[in-house]
Design a protein around this motif. Sequence first.
Motif, mmCIF file in Angstrom:
data_model
loop_
_atom_site.group_PDB
_atom_site.id
_atom_site.type_symbol
_atom_site.label_atom_id
_atom_site.label_comp_id
_atom_site.label_asym_id
_atom_site.label_seq_id
_atom_site.Cartn_x
_atom_site.Cartn_y
_atom_site.Cartn_z
ATOM 1 N N LYS A 45 0.826 -1.209 0.000
ATOM 2 C CA LYS A 45 0.000 0.000 0.000
ATOM 3 C C LYS A 45 0.861 1.260 0.000
ATOM 4 O O LYS A 45 0.381 2.336 -0.331
ATOM 5 C CB LYS A 45 -0.927 0.001 1.224
ATOM 6 C CG LYS A 45 -1.986 -1.077 1.137
ATOM 7 C CD LYS A 45 -3.028 -1.095 2.222
ATOM 8 C CE LYS A 45 -2.786 -0.314 3.448
ATOM 9 N NZ LYS A 45 -3.851 -0.403 4.442
ATOM 10 N N ASN A 46 2.138 1.139 0.355
ATOM 11 C CA ASN A 46 3.069 2.258 0.378
ATOM 12 C C ASN A 46 3.529 2.562 -1.054
ATOM 13 O O ASN A 46 4.100 1.705 -1.729
ATOM 14 C CB ASN A 46 4.263 1.908 1.276
ATOM 15 C CG ASN A 46 5.225 3.044 1.468
ATOM 16 O OD1 ASN A 46 5.284 3.972 0.666
ATOM 17 N ND2 ASN A 46 5.983 2.978 2.538
ATOM 18 N N SER A 47 3.290 3.793 -1.516
ATOM 19 C CA SER A 47 3.642 4.157 -2.899
ATOM 20 C C SER A 47 5.149 4.207 -3.142
ATOM 21 O O SER A 47 5.589 4.182 -4.294
ATOM 22 C CB SER A 47 3.017 5.508 -3.253
ATOM 23 O OG SER A 47 3.532 6.519 -2.408
ATOM 24 N N GLU A 48 5.942 4.264 -2.091
ATOM 25 C CA GLU A 48 7.402 4.283 -2.245
ATOM 26 C C GLU A 48 7.988 2.889 -2.445
ATOM 27 O O GLU A 48 9.171 2.745 -2.706
ATOM 28 C CB GLU A 48 8.049 4.927 -0.999
ATOM 29 C CG GLU A 48 7.717 6.394 -0.831
ATOM 30 C CD GLU A 48 8.297 7.244 -1.941
ATOM 31 O OE1 GLU A 48 9.481 7.083 -2.263
ATOM 32 O OE2 GLU A 48 7.551 8.065 -2.491
ATOM 33 N N VAL A 49 7.171 1.868 -2.307
ATOM 34 C CA VAL A 49 7.645 0.490 -2.469
ATOM 35 C C VAL A 49 7.487 0.083 -3.927
ATOM 36 O O VAL A 49 6.400 0.130 -4.489
ATOM 37 C CB VAL A 49 6.861 -0.473 -1.539
ATOM 38 C CG1 VAL A 49 7.237 -1.914 -1.825
ATOM 39 C CG2 VAL A 49 7.122 -0.124 -0.082
ATOM 40 N N GLU A 50 8.592 -0.290 -4.536
ATOM 41 C CA GLU A 50 8.599 -0.701 -5.938
ATOM 42 C C GLU A 50 8.257 -2.182 -6.075
ATOM 43 O O GLU A 50 7.553 -2.592 -6.986
ATOM 44 C CB GLU A 50 9.978 -0.427 -6.537
ATOM 45 C CG GLU A 50 10.057 -0.638 -8.009
ATOM 46 C CD GLU A 50 11.384 -0.158 -8.581
ATOM 47 O OE1 GLU A 50 11.551 -0.300 -9.800
ATOM 48 O OE2 GLU A 50 12.238 0.345 -7.835
ATOM 49 N N PHE A 51 8.774 -3.002 -5.161
ATOM 50 C CA PHE A 51 8.521 -4.435 -5.191
ATOM 51 C C PHE A 51 8.458 -4.966 -3.773
ATOM 52 O O PHE A 51 9.243 -4.568 -2.912
ATOM 53 C CB PHE A 51 9.636 -5.175 -5.954
ATOM 54 C CG PHE A 51 9.509 -6.662 -5.875
ATOM 55 C CD1 PHE A 51 8.644 -7.330 -6.721
ATOM 56 C CD2 PHE A 51 10.232 -7.394 -4.948
ATOM 57 C CE1 PHE A 51 8.513 -8.707 -6.643
ATOM 58 C CE2 PHE A 51 10.103 -8.762 -4.861
ATOM 59 C CZ PHE A 51 9.241 -9.430 -5.717
ATOM 60 N N CYS A 52 7.527 -5.869 -3.541
ATOM 61 C CA CYS A 52 7.439 -6.561 -2.261
ATOM 62 C C CYS A 52 6.875 -7.947 -2.534
ATOM 63 O O CYS A 52 5.817 -8.082 -3.141
ATOM 64 C CB CYS A 52 6.539 -5.801 -1.292
ATOM 65 S SG CYS A 52 6.387 -6.624 0.304
ATOM 66 N N ASN A 65 11.235 -15.948 3.141
ATOM 67 C CA ASN A 65 12.146 -14.957 2.581
ATOM 68 C C ASN A 65 11.268 -13.817 2.066
ATOM 69 O O ASN A 65 10.475 -14.018 1.143
ATOM 70 C CB ASN A 65 12.980 -15.540 1.442
ATOM 71 C CG ASN A 65 13.990 -16.540 1.934
ATOM 72 O OD1 ASN A 65 14.477 -16.446 3.049
ATOM 73 N ND2 ASN A 65 14.303 -17.514 1.112
ATOM 74 N N PHE A 66 11.421 -12.659 2.661
ATOM 75 C CA PHE A 66 10.549 -11.522 2.390
ATOM 76 C C PHE A 66 11.390 -10.410 1.779
ATOM 77 O O PHE A 66 12.261 -9.856 2.445
ATOM 78 C CB PHE A 66 9.928 -11.062 3.718
ATOM 79 C CG PHE A 66 8.673 -10.294 3.556
ATOM 80 C CD1 PHE A 66 7.454 -10.930 3.567
ATOM 81 C CD2 PHE A 66 8.711 -8.925 3.388
ATOM 82 C CE1 PHE A 66 6.286 -10.222 3.415
ATOM 83 C CE2 PHE A 66 7.555 -8.210 3.220
ATOM 84 C CZ PHE A 66 6.334 -8.849 3.241
ATOM 85 N N ARG A 67 11.163 -10.084 0.505
ATOM 86 C CA ARG A 67 12.007 -9.112 -0.205
ATOM 87 C C ARG A 67 11.257 -7.810 -0.431
ATOM 88 O O ARG A 67 10.114 -7.799 -0.871
ATOM 89 C CB ARG A 67 12.449 -9.692 -1.532
ATOM 90 C CG ARG A 67 13.447 -8.837 -2.268
ATOM 91 C CD ARG A 67 14.117 -9.681 -3.332
ATOM 92 N NE ARG A 67 15.099 -8.930 -4.062
ATOM 93 C CZ ARG A 67 16.358 -8.785 -3.667
ATOM 94 N NH1 ARG A 67 16.772 -9.305 -2.543
ATOM 95 N NH2 ARG A 67 17.204 -8.104 -4.402
ATOM 96 N N ILE A 68 11.948 -6.715 -0.150
ATOM 97 C CA ILE A 68 11.389 -5.373 -0.359
ATOM 98 C C ILE A 68 12.390 -4.549 -1.145
ATOM 99 O O ILE A 68 13.576 -4.527 -0.833
ATOM 100 C CB ILE A 68 11.089 -4.660 0.973
ATOM 101 C CG1 ILE A 68 10.102 -5.466 1.795
ATOM 102 C CG2 ILE A 68 10.569 -3.244 0.726
ATOM 103 C CD1 ILE A 68 9.864 -4.916 3.183
ATOM 104 N N GLN A 69 11.879 -3.850 -2.170
ATOM 105 C CA GLN A 69 12.689 -2.906 -2.932
ATOM 106 C C GLN A 69 11.919 -1.593 -2.992
ATOM 107 O O GLN A 69 10.744 -1.566 -3.344
ATOM 108 C CB GLN A 69 12.948 -3.426 -4.340
ATOM 109 C CG GLN A 69 13.868 -2.539 -5.137
ATOM 110 C CD GLN A 69 14.258 -3.185 -6.461
ATOM 111 O OE1 GLN A 69 14.139 -4.401 -6.627
ATOM 112 N NE2 GLN A 69 14.712 -2.366 -7.384
ATOM 113 N N THR A 70 12.603 -0.507 -2.641
ATOM 114 C CA THR A 70 11.950 0.797 -2.581
ATOM 115 C C THR A 70 12.486 1.727 -3.658
ATOM 116 O O THR A 70 13.549 1.494 -4.228
ATOM 117 C CB THR A 70 12.162 1.450 -1.207
ATOM 118 O OG1 THR A 70 13.565 1.597 -0.974
ATOM 119 C CG2 THR A 70 11.531 0.615 -0.103
#
Length: 114
Positions: A45-52, A65-70
Motif C-alpha cells: 500500500k506504500n507508494s514508495e515500495v517498488e517491489f514486495c 524470505n521476504f524481499r522489499i525494494q523501494t
Amino acid sequence: MAEEVDGKPVLEMVQADGTDGNCVTFVLHDEDHTLGNSLRYMIMKNSEVEFCGYSITHPSESKINFRIQTRGGLLAIEPFRRGLTELVDVCQHVLSKFEASIKEYKTQREEEMD
C-alpha cells in the motif's frame, strides 16, 4: 537481528554486497503464509515500495524470505516496520470488534434467559 527463540533468530536481514539499503531480503523464522501475505499487502500500500514479495523456501520449513525494494533513497527497513505496525493495528481493531460482539451476544443471551 531480532530476538532469539530456542537459540535461533526470529528475524534476519540479508543485503547483497555493494547495494544500498533500498533492496533487502528479510528472513522470518517460524512463520508461514498467514503473516507473509498479510504483511505483503500492508507494505504494498506504500507508494514508495517498488517491489514486495515473499517465498517459503520449502513446505517442511517454517521460514519466509521476504524481499522489499523501494524507490529513491527510502531504506527498505522503513516500509517493513511500518507494515508490521499497521498490521498490528488492524489485528487489534479486529480483536476489539470481535470481543465487543461477543460481549453484546452474551448480554443478549442473558436478557433472553430472564
